[in-house]
Design a protein around this motif. Structure first.
Motif, PDB file in Angstrom:
ATOM      1  N   VAL A  64      18.204  20.883 -15.045  1.00 59.87           N
ATOM      2  CA  VAL A  64      18.722  19.970 -14.025  1.00 59.87           C
ATOM      3  C   VAL A  64      20.236  19.780 -14.107  1.00 59.87           C
ATOM      4  O   VAL A  64      20.832  19.122 -13.257  1.00 59.87           O
ATOM      5  N   HIS A  65      20.874  20.309 -15.138  1.00 64.77           N
ATOM      6  CA  HIS A  65      22.334  20.322 -15.295  1.00 64.77           C
ATOM      7  C   HIS A  65      22.946  18.954 -15.580  1.00 64.77           C
ATOM      8  O   HIS A  65      24.173  18.824 -15.590  1.00 64.77           O
ATOM      9  N   ASP A  66      22.148  17.951 -15.788  1.00 59.98           N
ATOM     10  CA  ASP A  66      22.630  16.627 -16.179  1.00 59.98           C
ATOM     11  C   ASP A  66      21.852  16.168 -17.408  1.00 59.98           C
ATOM     12  O   ASP A  66      20.632  16.360 -17.477  1.00 59.98           O
ATOM     13  N   PRO A  67      22.526  15.551 -18.376  1.00 55.43           N
ATOM     14  CA  PRO A  67      21.820  15.113 -19.584  1.00 55.43           C
ATOM     15  C   PRO A  67      20.981  13.858 -19.321  1.00 55.43           C
ATOM     16  O   PRO A  67      21.286  13.065 -18.432  1.00 55.43           O
ATOM     17  N   PHE A  68      19.917  13.702 -20.104  1.00 51.89           N
ATOM     18  CA  PHE A  68      19.118  12.484 -20.057  1.00 51.89           C
ATOM     19  C   PHE A  68      18.431  12.298 -21.399  1.00 51.89           C
ATOM     20  O   PHE A  68      18.296  13.233 -22.200  1.00 51.89           O
ATOM     21  N   ASP A  69      18.002  11.088 -21.644  1.00 56.88           N
ATOM     22  CA  ASP A  69      17.293  10.744 -22.882  1.00 56.88           C
ATOM     23  C   ASP A  69      16.344   9.600 -22.553  1.00 56.88           C
ATOM     24  O   ASP A  69      16.750   8.459 -22.382  1.00 56.88           O
ATOM     25  N   LEU A  70      15.057   9.941 -22.423  1.00 60.29           N
ATOM     26  CA  LEU A  70      14.041   8.976 -22.024  1.00 60.29           C
ATOM     27  C   LEU A  70      13.011   8.801 -23.137  1.00 60.29           C
ATOM     28  O   LEU A  70      12.776   9.699 -23.938  1.00 60.29           O
ATOM     29  N   THR A  71      12.386   7.645 -23.152  1.00 56.91           N
ATOM     30  CA  THR A  71      11.287   7.376 -24.076  1.00 56.91           C
ATOM     31  C   THR A  71      10.044   7.045 -23.255  1.00 56.91           C
ATOM     32  O   THR A  71      10.108   6.224 -22.329  1.00 56.91           O
ATOM     33  N   ARG A  72       8.941   7.694 -23.585  1.00 56.21           N
ATOM     34  CA  ARG A  72       7.693   7.464 -22.858  1.00 56.21           C
ATOM     35  C   ARG A  72       6.560   7.211 -23.843  1.00 56.21           C
ATOM     36  O   ARG A  72       6.473   7.863 -24.892  1.00 56.21           O
ATOM     37  N   GLU A  73       5.690   6.277 -23.473  1.00 54.98           N
ATOM     38  CA  GLU A  73       4.458   6.040 -24.232  1.00 54.98           C
ATOM     39  C   GLU A  73       3.374   6.924 -23.629  1.00 54.98           C
ATOM     40  O   GLU A  73       3.043   6.793 -22.450  1.00 54.98           O
ATOM     41  N   VAL A  74       2.854   7.839 -24.417  1.00 56.62           N
ATOM     42  CA  VAL A  74       1.856   8.787 -23.939  1.00 56.62           C
ATOM     43  C   VAL A  74       0.671   8.782 -24.899  1.00 56.62           C
ATOM     44  O   VAL A  74       0.807   9.176 -26.061  1.00 56.62           O
ATOM     45  N   GLY A  75      -0.469   8.323 -24.420  1.00 58.93           N
ATOM     46  CA  GLY A  75      -1.666   8.316 -25.257  1.00 58.93           C
ATOM     47  C   GLY A  75      -1.496   7.543 -26.549  1.00 58.93           C
ATOM     48  O   GLY A  75      -2.033   7.938 -27.591  1.00 58.93           O
ATOM     49  N   GLY A  76      -0.745   6.461 -26.495  1.00 60.17           N
ATOM     50  CA  GLY A  76      -0.553   5.641 -27.686  1.00 60.17           C
ATOM     51  C   GLY A  76       0.554   6.130 -28.602  1.00 60.17           C
ATOM     52  O   GLY A  76       0.787   5.530 -29.661  1.00 60.17           O
ATOM     53  N   ARG A  77       1.258   7.206 -28.228  1.00 58.55           N
ATOM     54  CA  ARG A  77       2.366   7.715 -29.032  1.00 58.55           C
ATOM     55  C   ARG A  77       3.653   7.647 -28.220  1.00 58.55           C
ATOM     56  O   ARG A  77       3.650   7.778 -27.000  1.00 58.55           O
ATOM     57  N   THR A  78       4.755   7.470 -28.933  1.00 57.82           N
ATOM     58  CA  THR A  78       6.069   7.451 -28.295  1.00 57.82           C
ATOM     59  C   THR A  78       6.682   8.840 -28.372  1.00 57.82           C
ATOM     60  O   THR A  78       6.777   9.428 -29.452  1.00 57.82           O
ATOM     61  N   VAL A  79       7.080   9.370 -27.219  1.00 55.53           N
ATOM     62  CA  VAL A  79       7.675  10.713 -27.147  1.00 55.53           C
ATOM     63  C   VAL A  79       9.032  10.608 -26.460  1.00 55.53           C
ATOM     64  O   VAL A  79       9.157   9.943 -25.417  1.00 55.53           O
ATOM     65  N   ARG A  80      10.029  11.268 -27.028  1.00 56.70           N
ATOM     66  CA  ARG A  80      11.360  11.328 -26.412  1.00 56.70           C
ATOM     67  C   ARG A  80      11.422  12.553 -25.501  1.00 56.70           C
ATOM     68  O   ARG A  80      10.928  13.628 -25.837  1.00 56.70           O
TER      69      ARG A  80
ATOM     70  N   VAL B  49      20.528  10.861 -30.464  1.00 56.77           N
ATOM     71  CA  VAL B  49      21.032  11.853 -29.517  1.00 56.77           C
ATOM     72  C   VAL B  49      22.422  11.441 -29.057  1.00 56.77           C
ATOM     73  O   VAL B  49      22.612  10.327 -28.553  1.00 56.77           O
ATOM     74  N   VAL B  50      23.380  12.341 -29.242  1.00 57.66           N
ATOM     75  CA  VAL B  50      24.755  12.093 -28.800  1.00 57.66           C
ATOM     76  C   VAL B  50      25.085  13.109 -27.712  1.00 57.66           C
ATOM     77  O   VAL B  50      25.025  14.317 -27.947  1.00 57.66           O
TER      78      VAL B  50
ATOM     79  N   ILE C 147      14.351  14.744 -23.778  1.00 55.90           N
ATOM     80  CA  ILE C 147      15.790  14.899 -23.942  1.00 55.90           C
ATOM     81  C   ILE C 147      16.258  16.108 -23.153  1.00 55.90           C
ATOM     82  O   ILE C 147      15.782  17.221 -23.371  1.00 55.90           O
ATOM     83  N   GLY C 148      17.178  15.890 -22.222  1.00 51.88           N
ATOM     84  CA  GLY C 148      17.688  16.986 -21.409  1.00 51.88           C
ATOM     85  C   GLY C 148      19.156  17.242 -21.692  1.00 51.88           C
ATOM     86  O   GLY C 148      19.938  16.302 -21.876  1.00 51.88           O
ATOM     87  N   ALA C 149      19.529  18.519 -21.735  1.00 54.37           N
ATOM     88  CA  ALA C 149      20.928  18.904 -21.926  1.00 54.37           C
ATOM     89  C   ALA C 149      21.576  19.170 -20.581  1.00 54.37           C
ATOM     90  O   ALA C 149      20.908  19.512 -19.600  1.00 54.37           O
ATOM     91  N   GLY C 150      22.892  19.042 -20.530  1.00 55.00           N
ATOM     92  CA  GLY C 150      23.657  19.335 -19.328  1.00 55.00           C
ATOM     93  C   GLY C 150      23.908  20.828 -19.182  1.00 55.00           C
ATOM     94  O   GLY C 150      23.063  21.649 -19.521  1.00 55.00           O
ATOM     95  N   THR C 151      25.076  21.196 -18.714  1.00 51.92           N
ATOM     96  CA  THR C 151      25.407  22.596 -18.460  1.00 51.92           C
ATOM     97  C   THR C 151      26.791  22.926 -19.000  1.00 51.92           C
ATOM     98  O   THR C 151      27.639  22.029 -19.140  1.00 51.92           O
ATOM     99  N   LEU C 152      27.004  24.200 -19.316  1.00 54.90           N
ATOM    100  CA  LEU C 152      28.340  24.703 -19.640  1.00 54.90           C
ATOM    101  C   LEU C 152      28.810  25.649 -18.545  1.00 54.90           C
ATOM    102  O   LEU C 152      29.707  26.460 -18.762  1.00 54.90           O
ATOM    103  N   SER C 153      28.215  25.549 -17.373  1.00 59.32           N
ATOM    104  CA  SER C 153      28.565  26.427 -16.267  1.00 59.32           C
ATOM    105  C   SER C 153      29.474  25.702 -15.282  1.00 59.32           C
ATOM    106  O   SER C 153      29.725  24.496 -15.394  1.00 59.32           O
ATOM    107  N   SER C 154      29.918  26.432 -14.273  1.00 57.45           N
ATOM    108  CA  SER C 154      30.712  25.830 -13.205  1.00 57.45           C
ATOM    109  C   SER C 154      29.824  25.108 -12.195  1.00 57.45           C
ATOM    110  O   SER C 154      30.328  24.469 -11.284  1.00 57.45           O
TER     111      SER C 154
ATOM    112  N   ARG D 173      21.014  14.232 -34.198  1.00 58.28           N
ATOM    113  CA  ARG D 173      21.207  13.835 -35.598  1.00 58.28           C
ATOM    114  C   ARG D 173      19.877  13.308 -36.121  1.00 58.28           C
ATOM    115  O   ARG D 173      19.343  12.322 -35.606  1.00 58.28           O
ATOM    116  N   ILE D 174      19.366  13.970 -37.134  1.00 60.12           N
ATOM    117  CA  ILE D 174      18.038  13.642 -37.658  1.00 60.12           C
ATOM    118  C   ILE D 174      18.157  13.252 -39.119  1.00 60.12           C
ATOM    119  O   ILE D 174      18.704  13.996 -39.945  1.00 60.12           O
ATOM    120  N   GLU D 175      17.658  12.083 -39.413  1.00 58.37           N
ATOM    121  CA  GLU D 175      17.648  11.600 -40.794  1.00 58.37           C
ATOM    122  C   GLU D 175      16.286  10.989 -41.055  1.00 58.37           C
ATOM    123  O   GLU D 175      15.935   9.961 -40.469  1.00 58.37           O
TER     124      GLU D 175
END
Length: 241
Positions: free
Chosen positions: A189-205, A235-236, A207-214, A227-229
């Motif tokens: 989709v060429h635009d970043p996003f970061d959503l959280t959804r509850e699916v079947g009792g579990r939380t799932v992120r 997500v930055v 995460i969409g990346a943008g673009t390096l194109s014109s 960044r994972i610890e």
């Protein structure tokens, strides 16, 4: 801390050369643990575009996994699209849908492109076979760390200007969540996003990346830094100035 760079939709042939150079410099300066490329390396799946993409990925000198995007399938050569859609990908074969296992995180690939459908060819579709392979990969992952699924199309709509309308996406998300996936990474989709959804009792992120194109839409050229610890995921969105 584990650091992953999530990049998408470079579209060699229509790449933003300044954005690609910025990403290259960032990779070489910061040396992330791995790079996740979620599709549309090329604009028209031309041999010259794949050659440029291959040289670019190899030059990053980091572990890489690559998903196939809809622009990476031949558009005008119908024979190639139906019978040899990945022939021009051969130089990248070792990176295509390559599972990544880094201590503390597992990246599972899932294909969402299709050679033919009775609607806009660019939209996503999750086949039974692709989903089964991804669910098996998630099930085999080390549960003490995070499990990320990488695909090209968002599985559900993310409120961006462009849509994915991924056939079977919602069912795929439910199955992946049940198997233990912690997040789904995508592009398209060429635009970043970061959503959280509850699916079947579990939380799932989601995460969409943008673009390096014109071919930017609402956002400037960008990529995601993950960044994972432990089991914490930050997500930055790294945006080119």
């Amino acid at each position: 801390m584990i650091r992953l760079f999530h990049v998408s939709d470079v579209h060699f042939g229509r790449e933003d050369k300044a954005a690609v150079a910025w990403f290259d410099a960032t990779v070489h300066a910061e040396r992330p643990d791995a790079i996740i490329m979620t599709g549309d390396l090329t604009m028209r799946a031309k041999s010259s575009e794949f050659a440029a993409a291959s040289a670019w990925l190899e030059g990053l000198k980091r572990p890489v996994t690559v998903e196939v995007g809809n622009h990476d399938l031949p558009l005008f050569n119908l024979f190639a699209r139906f019978f040899r859609p990945y022939r021009r990908y051969l130089k990248l074969e070792s990176m295509i849908e390559k599972p990544l296992e880094i201590r503390g995180v597992t990246v599972v690939p899932m294909k969402t492109t299709t050679r033919f459908q009775l609607r806009n060819w660019s939209k996503g579709s999750v086949s039974d076979r692709s989903l089964e392979r991804a669910v098996a990969g998630v099930g085999d992952a080390d549960t003490s760390g995070l499990t990320l699924v990488a695909c090209h199309h968002p599985l559900i709509e993310a409120g961006t200007q462009a849509s994915a309308r991924t056939h079977g996406g919602a069912n795929a998300l439910a199955a992946l969540a049940a198997a233990g996936a912690d997040a789904v990474l995508s592009g398209h989709v060429h635009d970043p996003f970061d959503l959280t959804r509850e699916v079947g009792g579990r939380t799932v992120r989601l995460i969409g990346a943008g673009t390096l194109s014109s071919r930017v839409r609402e956002s400037r050229p960008s990529f995601n830094e993950l960044r994972i610890e432990g089991r914490a995921l930050e997500v930055v969105h790294r945006v080119m100035d």
